[in-house]
Design an enzyme around this catalytic site. Structure first.
Site, PDB file in Angstrom:
ATOM      1  N   ILE A  43       0.689  -1.262   0.346  1.00 32.53           N
ATOM      2  CA  ILE A  43      -0.462  -0.191  -0.057  1.00 32.53           C
ATOM      3  C   ILE A  43       0.826   1.324   0.101  1.00 32.53           C
ATOM      4  O   ILE A  43       0.521   2.521   0.111  1.00 32.53           O
ATOM      5  CB  ILE A  43      -1.185  -0.203   1.514  1.00 32.53           C
ATOM      6  CG1 ILE A  43      -0.977   0.108   2.409  1.00 32.53           C
ATOM      7  CG2 ILE A  43      -2.286  -1.059   0.995  1.00 32.53           C
ATOM      8  CD1 ILE A  43      -1.289   0.377   3.538  1.00 32.53           C
ATOM      9  N   GLN A 109      13.718  -5.496   8.678  1.00 30.06           N
ATOM     10  CA  GLN A 109      12.132  -6.492   8.331  1.00 30.06           C
ATOM     11  C   GLN A 109      11.197  -5.488   9.685  1.00 30.06           C
ATOM     12  O   GLN A 109      11.476  -5.073  10.894  1.00 30.06           O
ATOM     13  CB  GLN A 109      12.243  -7.288   9.155  1.00 30.06           C
ATOM     14  CG  GLN A 109      11.132  -8.373   9.125  1.00 30.06           C
ATOM     15  CD  GLN A 109      11.011  -9.233   9.276  1.00 30.06           C
ATOM     16  OE1 GLN A 109      11.373 -10.229  10.592  1.00 30.06           O
ATOM     17  NE2 GLN A 109       9.400 -10.775   9.415  1.00 30.06           N
ATOM     18  N   HIS A 115       7.804 -12.405   4.681  1.00 28.69           N
ATOM     19  CA  HIS A 115       7.249 -12.018   3.397  1.00 28.69           C
ATOM     20  C   HIS A 115       8.420 -11.458   2.057  1.00 28.69           C
ATOM     21  O   HIS A 115       9.754 -11.416   3.234  1.00 28.69           O
ATOM     22  CB  HIS A 115       6.700 -10.605   3.514  1.00 28.69           C
ATOM     23  CG  HIS A 115       7.073  -8.988   4.345  1.00 28.69           C
ATOM     24  ND1 HIS A 115       7.159  -8.776   5.340  1.00 28.69           N
ATOM     25  CD2 HIS A 115       7.112  -8.256   3.258  1.00 28.69           C
ATOM     26  CE1 HIS A 115       7.923  -8.083   5.730  1.00 28.69           C
ATOM     27  NE2 HIS A 115       7.648  -7.497   4.416  1.00 28.69           N
TER      28      HIS A 115
END
Length: 196
Positions: A43, A109, A115
């Protein structure tokens, strides 16, 4: 604080055409949703088409993943990348991209759910000496300016990537690399299957 990727995974069931999720907390733009993994648009993308791919089950670091989760992620990384590049109007031969995975805050991270980032890079081919050390660091770490993903752009890109992904899957099914139905895909491995 609840894990945002677990919230996304818990709200988007496995489906061949997962729907955009809109909630008071924000939107999620899924491009792949299986029983094992989920992929969605970042996003706050570094570049248009920036995708996050993660195991559906919560695992903080890569070492927390099961062998099956790691294998499924490894299978989907090149398939998703080819679909993404096709949507962006390029090929694996012409394009550049990063696949980045960090483990722990010391490694960069920011979301404690393992991910991978798939970050397409634009600007044409350059020689290694044409890239400054600062730019090389940003490229390697997946850093750079970020702009919030527009809802309409995210929805359109999500749908386009899903379509291109289905085409990639069909190609692999035709070539017998993938077997099974869309809901129960597996990799053909010498007469055995690796369920995805």
């Amino acid at each position: 604080m609840p894990c945002p990727f677990c919230m996304i995974a818990g709200s988007i069931p496995p489906a061949t055409e997962p729907k955009v999720l809109t909630s008071p907390l924000g939107s999620a733009y899924p491009v792949l949703s299986t029983a094992t993994v989920i992929a969605f648009l970042d996003i706050a993308p570094v570049t248009p088409g920036h995708i996050l791919l993660c195991p559906r089950r919560h695992s903080v670091k890569a070492t927390d993943m099961t062998v099956a989760e790691a294998a499924a992620l490894g299978v989907w990384l090149p398939i998703l990348t080819r679909a993404l590049l096709k949507v962006l109007g390029t090929t694996t031969e012409e394009a550049g991209w990063n696949i980045i995975q960090a483990n722990g805050s010391e490694a960069g991270q920011t979301v404690p759910h393992s991910h991978f980032h798939i970050i397409p890079r634009f600007g044409g081919p350059r020689g290694a000496t044409d890239i400054s050390d600062a730019e090389r660091k940003n490229l390697a770490l997946g850093e750079g300016p970020r702009i919030k993903l527009d809802h309409e752009e995210g929805t359109q890109l999500c749908i386009a990537i899903q379509f291109a992904l289905r085409q990639e899957i069909r190609k692999l099914q035709t070539g017998k690399e993938l077997g099974g139905s869309d809901e129960e895909l597996f990799v053909n491995l010498h007469g055995h299957g690796l369920k995805l």
